[in-house]
Write an enzyme that holds these catalytic residues in place. Structure first.
Site, PDB file in Angstrom:
ATOM      1  N   LEU A  39       0.848  -1.199   0.000  1.00 40.39           N
ATOM      2  CA  LEU A  39       0.000   0.000   0.000  1.00 40.39           C
ATOM      3  C   LEU A  39       0.884   1.250   0.000  1.00 40.39           C
ATOM      4  O   LEU A  39       0.891   2.030   0.950  1.00 40.39           O
ATOM      5  CB  LEU A  39      -0.948  -0.016   1.202  1.00 40.39           C
ATOM      6  CG  LEU A  39      -2.178   0.863   1.071  1.00 40.39           C
ATOM      7  CD1 LEU A  39      -3.158   0.305   0.046  1.00 40.39           C
ATOM      8  CD2 LEU A  39      -2.891   1.015   2.413  1.00 40.39           C
TER       9      LEU A  39
ATOM     10  N   ARG B 248       2.362   4.532  -2.748  1.00 40.22           N
ATOM     11  CA  ARG B 248       1.688   5.622  -3.476  1.00 40.22           C
ATOM     12  C   ARG B 248       0.689   5.076  -4.492  1.00 40.22           C
ATOM     13  O   ARG B 248      -0.461   5.506  -4.553  1.00 40.22           O
ATOM     14  CB  ARG B 248       2.734   6.497  -4.190  1.00 40.22           C
ATOM     15  CG  ARG B 248       3.610   7.295  -3.249  1.00 40.22           C
ATOM     16  CD  ARG B 248       4.740   7.951  -3.997  1.00 40.22           C
ATOM     17  NE  ARG B 248       5.700   6.984  -4.451  1.00 40.22           N
ATOM     18  CZ  ARG B 248       6.996   6.953  -4.100  1.00 40.22           C
ATOM     19  NH1 ARG B 248       7.475   7.886  -3.304  1.00 40.22           N
ATOM     20  NH2 ARG B 248       7.800   6.029  -4.553  1.00 40.22           N
TER      21      ARG B 248
ATOM     22  N   ARG C 184       4.339  -3.684   5.015  1.00 44.52           N
ATOM     23  CA  ARG C 184       5.159  -4.115   6.150  1.00 44.52           C
ATOM     24  C   ARG C 184       4.616  -3.597   7.466  1.00 44.52           C
ATOM     25  O   ARG C 184       4.831  -4.195   8.508  1.00 44.52           O
ATOM     26  CB  ARG C 184       6.612  -3.687   5.917  1.00 44.52           C
ATOM     27  CG  ARG C 184       7.256  -4.476   4.781  1.00 44.52           C
ATOM     28  CD  ARG C 184       8.588  -3.912   4.395  1.00 44.52           C
ATOM     29  NE  ARG C 184       8.450  -2.573   3.833  1.00 44.52           N
ATOM     30  CZ  ARG C 184       9.459  -1.828   3.419  1.00 44.52           C
ATOM     31  NH1 ARG C 184      10.690  -2.280   3.506  1.00 44.52           N
ATOM     32  NH2 ARG C 184       9.251  -0.627   2.914  1.00 44.52           N
ATOM     33  N   SER C 185       3.903  -2.483   7.429  1.00 45.16           N
ATOM     34  CA  SER C 185       3.232  -2.003   8.646  1.00 45.16           C
ATOM     35  C   SER C 185       1.820  -1.571   8.270  1.00 45.16           C
ATOM     36  O   SER C 185       1.560  -1.253   7.102  1.00 45.16           O
ATOM     37  CB  SER C 185       4.003  -0.814   9.233  1.00 45.16           C
ATOM     38  OG  SER C 185       4.124   0.183   8.240  1.00 45.16           O
TER      39      SER C 185
ATOM     40  N   ARG D 283       6.367  -5.292 -10.731  1.00 45.53           N
ATOM     41  CA  ARG D 283       7.479  -5.778 -11.541  1.00 45.53           C
ATOM     42  C   ARG D 283       7.276  -7.274 -11.728  1.00 45.53           C
ATOM     43  O   ARG D 283       6.743  -7.951 -10.824  1.00 45.53           O
ATOM     44  CB  ARG D 283       8.821  -5.553 -10.826  1.00 45.53           C
ATOM     45  CG  ARG D 283       9.343  -4.133 -10.872  1.00 45.53           C
ATOM     46  CD  ARG D 283       9.765  -3.704 -12.269  1.00 45.53           C
ATOM     47  NE  ARG D 283      10.343  -2.370 -12.307  1.00 45.53           N
ATOM     48  CZ  ARG D 283       9.666  -1.261 -12.599  1.00 45.53           C
ATOM     49  NH1 ARG D 283       8.381  -1.311 -12.881  1.00 45.53           N
ATOM     50  NH2 ARG D 283      10.291  -0.088 -12.627  1.00 45.53           N
TER      51      ARG D 283
ATOM     52  N   ASP E  35       0.686  -6.488 -16.387  1.00 42.90           N
ATOM     53  CA  ASP E  35       1.333  -5.417 -17.159  1.00 42.90           C
ATOM     54  C   ASP E  35       2.846  -5.597 -17.160  1.00 42.90           C
ATOM     55  O   ASP E  35       3.549  -4.938 -17.923  1.00 42.90           O
ATOM     56  CB  ASP E  35       0.979  -4.060 -16.526  1.00 42.90           C
ATOM     57  CG  ASP E  35       1.479  -2.871 -17.336  1.00 42.90           C
ATOM     58  OD1 ASP E  35       1.342  -2.904 -18.580  1.00 42.90           O
ATOM     59  OD2 ASP E  35       2.002  -1.911 -16.742  1.00 42.90           O
TER      60      ASP E  35
ATOM     61  N   GLU F 195      10.634  -9.353 -19.828  1.00 42.71           N
ATOM     62  CA  GLU F 195      10.032  -8.391 -20.760  1.00 42.71           C
ATOM     63  C   GLU F 195      11.052  -7.976 -21.822  1.00 42.71           C
ATOM     64  O   GLU F 195      12.232  -7.798 -21.493  1.00 42.71           O
ATOM     65  CB  GLU F 195       9.608  -7.124 -20.021  1.00 42.71           C
ATOM     66  CG  GLU F 195       8.575  -7.303 -18.974  1.00 42.71           C
ATOM     67  CD  GLU F 195       8.303  -6.014 -18.209  1.00 42.71           C
ATOM     68  OE1 GLU F 195       7.693  -6.108 -17.156  1.00 42.71           O
ATOM     69  OE2 GLU F 195       8.722  -4.918 -18.654  1.00 42.71           O
TER      70      GLU F 195
ATOM     71  N   HIS G   5       3.639  -3.497 -20.382  1.00 52.16           N
ATOM     72  CA  HIS G   5       4.263  -2.596 -19.388  1.00 52.16           C
ATOM     73  C   HIS G   5       3.973  -1.135 -19.765  1.00 52.16           C
ATOM     74  O   HIS G   5       4.880  -0.365 -20.054  1.00 52.16           O
ATOM     75  CB  HIS G   5       5.783  -2.842 -19.300  1.00 52.16           C
ATOM     76  CG  HIS G   5       6.392  -2.237 -18.069  1.00 52.16           C
ATOM     77  ND1 HIS G   5       7.508  -2.748 -17.454  1.00 52.16           N
ATOM     78  CD2 HIS G   5       6.039  -1.149 -17.322  1.00 52.16           C
ATOM     79  CE1 HIS G   5       7.830  -2.017 -16.407  1.00 52.16           C
ATOM     80  NE2 HIS G   5       6.940  -1.027 -16.305  1.00 52.16           N
TER      81      HIS G   5
HETATM   82  N1  LIG Z   1       3.453  -1.051 -14.526  1.00 55.27           N
HETATM   83  C1  LIG Z   1       4.031   0.137 -14.594  1.00 55.27           C
HETATM   84  O1  LIG Z   1       4.123   0.735 -15.648  1.00 55.27           O
HETATM   85  C2  LIG Z   1       4.571   0.758 -13.341  1.00 55.27           C
HETATM   86  C3  LIG Z   1       4.584   2.152 -13.255  1.00 55.27           C
HETATM   87  C4  LIG Z   1       5.046   2.725 -12.089  1.00 55.27           C
HETATM   88  C5  LIG Z   1       5.495   1.941 -11.042  1.00 55.27           C
HETATM   89  N2  LIG Z   1       5.500   0.601 -11.170  1.00 55.27           N
HETATM   90  C6  LIG Z   1       5.973  -0.235 -10.063  1.00 55.27           C
HETATM   91  O2  LIG Z   1       5.202   0.063  -8.910  1.00 55.27           O
HETATM   92  C7  LIG Z   1       6.071   0.093  -7.785  1.00 55.27           C
HETATM   93  C8  LIG Z   1       5.453   0.866  -6.671  1.00 55.27           C
HETATM   94  O3  LIG Z   1       5.521   2.248  -6.924  1.00 55.27           O
HETATM   95  P1  LIG Z   1       5.094   3.289  -5.788  1.00 55.27           P
HETATM   96  O4  LIG Z   1       5.363   4.649  -6.296  1.00 55.27           O
HETATM   97  O5  LIG Z   1       3.745   2.965  -5.258  1.00 55.27           O
HETATM   98  O6  LIG Z   1       6.188   2.947  -4.689  1.00 55.27           O
HETATM   99  P2  LIG Z   1       6.092   3.152  -3.116  1.00 55.27           P
HETATM  100  O7  LIG Z   1       7.501   3.141  -2.647  1.00 55.27           O
HETATM  101  O8  LIG Z   1       5.237   4.299  -2.775  1.00 55.27           O
HETATM  102  O9  LIG Z   1       5.321   1.851  -2.619  1.00 55.27           O
HETATM  103  C9  LIG Z   1       5.887   0.588  -2.715  1.00 55.27           C
HETATM  104  C10 LIG Z   1       5.324  -0.369  -1.708  1.00 55.27           C
HETATM  105  O10 LIG Z   1       6.285  -1.437  -1.567  1.00 55.27           O
HETATM  106  C11 LIG Z   1       6.606  -1.582  -0.185  1.00 55.27           C
HETATM  107  N3  LIG Z   1       7.988  -2.041  -0.024  1.00 55.27           N
HETATM  108  C12 LIG Z   1       9.120  -1.346  -0.255  1.00 55.27           C
HETATM  109  N4  LIG Z   1      10.193  -2.106   0.020  1.00 55.27           N
HETATM  110  C13 LIG Z   1       9.728  -3.304   0.422  1.00 55.27           C
HETATM  111  C14 LIG Z   1      10.339  -4.508   0.852  1.00 55.27           C
HETATM  112  N5  LIG Z   1      11.667  -4.614   0.900  1.00 55.27           N
HETATM  113  N6  LIG Z   1       9.556  -5.541   1.204  1.00 55.27           N
HETATM  114  C15 LIG Z   1       8.225  -5.425   1.145  1.00 55.27           C
HETATM  115  N7  LIG Z   1       7.570  -4.304   0.747  1.00 55.27           N
HETATM  116  C16 LIG Z   1       8.326  -3.256   0.390  1.00 55.27           C
HETATM  117  C17 LIG Z   1       6.391  -0.209   0.414  1.00 55.27           C
HETATM  118  O11 LIG Z   1       6.217  -0.278   1.804  1.00 55.27           O
HETATM  119  C18 LIG Z   1       5.120   0.211  -0.314  1.00 55.27           C
HETATM  120  O12 LIG Z   1       3.998  -0.414   0.256  1.00 55.27           O
HETATM  121  C19 LIG Z   1       7.360   0.662  -8.366  1.00 55.27           C
HETATM  122  O13 LIG Z   1       8.476   0.342  -7.569  1.00 55.27           O
HETATM  123  C20 LIG Z   1       7.430   0.038  -9.723  1.00 55.27           C
HETATM  124  O14 LIG Z   1       8.131  -1.189  -9.650  1.00 55.27           O
HETATM  125  C21 LIG Z   1       5.054  -0.006 -12.303  1.00 55.27           C
HETATM  126  O1  LIG Z   2       8.673   2.219 -12.533  1.00 52.53           O
HETATM  127  C1  LIG Z   2       8.104   2.886 -13.400  1.00 52.53           C
HETATM  128  O2  LIG Z   2       7.946   4.112 -13.304  1.00 52.53           O
HETATM  129  C2  LIG Z   2       7.542   2.222 -14.609  1.00 52.53           C
HETATM  130  O3  LIG Z   2       7.566   0.847 -14.499  1.00 52.53           O
HETATM  131  C3  LIG Z   2       8.216   2.672 -15.837  1.00 52.53           C
HETATM  132  O4  LIG Z   2       9.490   2.109 -15.869  1.00 52.53           O
END
Ligand SMILES: NC(=O)c1ccc[n+]([C@@H]2O[C@H](COP(=O)([O-])OP(=O)(O)OC[C@H]3O[C@@H](n4cnc5c(N)ncnc54)[C@H](O)[C@@H]3O)[C@@H](O)[C@H]2O)c1
Ligand SMILES: O=C(O)[C@H](O)CO
Length: 313
Positions: A152, A154, A175-176, A232, A256, A261, A279
């Site tokens: 949970l 951003r 984690r929390s 990912r 996605d 990939e 993706h």
């Molecule tokens: N499909 C896409 O095109 C796309 C686009 C943007 C982001 N993403 C992926 O989404 C992910 C999340 O983005 P975000 O901005 O919400 O990130 P964020 O850092 O706000 O949230 C990530 C979540 O992962 C948890 N987390 C972090 N480290 C951890 C660990 N070691 N063990 C367990 N949980 C852990 C965090 O507590 C949080 O809940 C990105 O890292 C990226 O890989 C994919």
């Molecule tokens: O992490 C991201 O912002 C997307 O997966 C694009 O690489």
């Protein structure tokens, strides 16, 4: 090599390429091309605009001895060894927040597409079967379902908010636990999967979360379960996922992101109840423009000696 000391690695769209040219970046299509530059040119590089999934480790960083900034295009920076960067005084920045809405929109759209079988329904109409009087089979209601969000952060929060508007019973694992009284926290991914029918993965990628959606988690989700992954490919045990889908031990998936990939496992394409996306979570004109602006804003701040906007180390 330009005297700005900036190189842009990766494939940029025309607008970003123009903007990178304006700040004096030398553009190269891939990390391999950057590493193939003469040593004397690599030694002048102060900032890298990075847009690639190719891994950057300590050895790669050592090829750019004057590097001070690695500005990643994307919020996920699992391809970058941040500890190695920190050890070499290289700042790493990413592009958070500006993409939350698009990624959350896609996650919800993929889930709806999977449950209402919109891909198959579209084919039904186009093929003329509907016109011939053949009804499309009934499908599955999404509103009101029990959904779990794995991670949970951003993006996960935006997905949960959207699914709450679909009157869903929202559960999550992070984690929390968070200040979200309407949503139920679980203390493990398996406990979350056990409590829900639909599971959306929004956790970070990287070694610490590798295969966090394990066979055990998929078994807990069960034969009526649907998995959505926008995080990912590394976060899901893909072999276990394919086995579960092929064996009817999971109802469907909407993906996605993939382990390999863009050359994904061909077994996916043979599965009727799986939605596949290239993706493209953040891939709208508006959001990609905002990501490019933020990437360059970090570079400009670095060159001026200002505080970086979105530093991760
Ligand atoms: N499909 C896409 O095109 C796309 C686009 C943007 C982001 N993403 C992926 O989404 C992910 C999340 O983005 P975000 O901005 O919400 O990130 P964020 O850092 O706000 O949230 C990530 C979540 O992962 C948890 N987390 C972090 N480290 C951890 C660990 N070691 N063990 C367990 N949980 C852990 C965090 O507590 C949080 O809940 C990105 O890292 C990226 O890989 C994919
Ligand atoms: O992490 C991201 O912002 C997307 O997966 C694009 O690489």
């Amino acid at each position: 090599m330009a005297d700005t000391g900036i190189i842009a690695i990766g494939s940029y769209n025309d607008n970003d390429a123009d903007a990178l040219d304006e700040i004096g970046a030398v553009r190269v299509p891939s990390l391999a091309d950057a590493l193939a530059l003469p040593e004397a040119e690599r030694a002048t590089v102060k900032a890298i605009a990075y847009k690639s999934g190719a891994s950057i480790d300590g050895e790669v960083l050592d090829a750019f001895p004057a590097l001070g900034l690695l500005s990643n295009f994307g919020v996920g920076y699992d391809a970058i060894d941040v500890a190695a960067a920190t050890a070499r005084d290289v700042a790493v920045t990413n592009t958070p927040d500006v993409l939350n809405d698009d990624v959350a929109d896609l996650a919800v759209g993929m889930l709806l597409m999977q449950m209402r079988r919109m891909r198959q329904a579209d084919a039904h109409v186009r093929s003329g079967m509907w016109a011939e009087g053949q009804p499309f089979p009934l499908n599955r209601k999404m509103s009101g379902a029990r959904v779990g969000i794995l991670g949970l952060g951003r993006i996960g929060f935006e997905i949960a908010n959207r699914l709450a508007a679909f009157k869903m019973d929202v559960h999550y694992w992070s984690r929390s636990s968070k200040e979200t009284p309407a949503w139920t926290w679980h203390d493990s991914p398996s406990a979350l999967a056990e409590a829900v029918d639909l599971l959306v993965v929004a956790v970070v990628g990287g070694p610490e979360t590798e295969n966090i959606v394990s066979k055990e988690v998929l078994d807990a989700l069960g034969a009526d379960g649907v998995l959505v992954n926008i995080s990912r490919g590394s976060t899901v045990d893909e072999a276990a996922l394919l086995d579960a889908l092929e064996g009817g031990r999971l109802a469907g998936a909407a993906l996605d992101v993939f382990e390999n990939e863009p050359k994904i496992d061909p077994r996916f394409a043979a599965l009727e109840e799986v939605v596949l996306q290239p993706h493209q979570g953040s891939a709208t004109h508006t959001t990609r423009a905002a990501m490019g602006c933020l990437q360059r804003a970090n570079i400009e701040a670095f060159l001026k000696g200002d505080t970086l906007l979105t530093r991760v180390n």
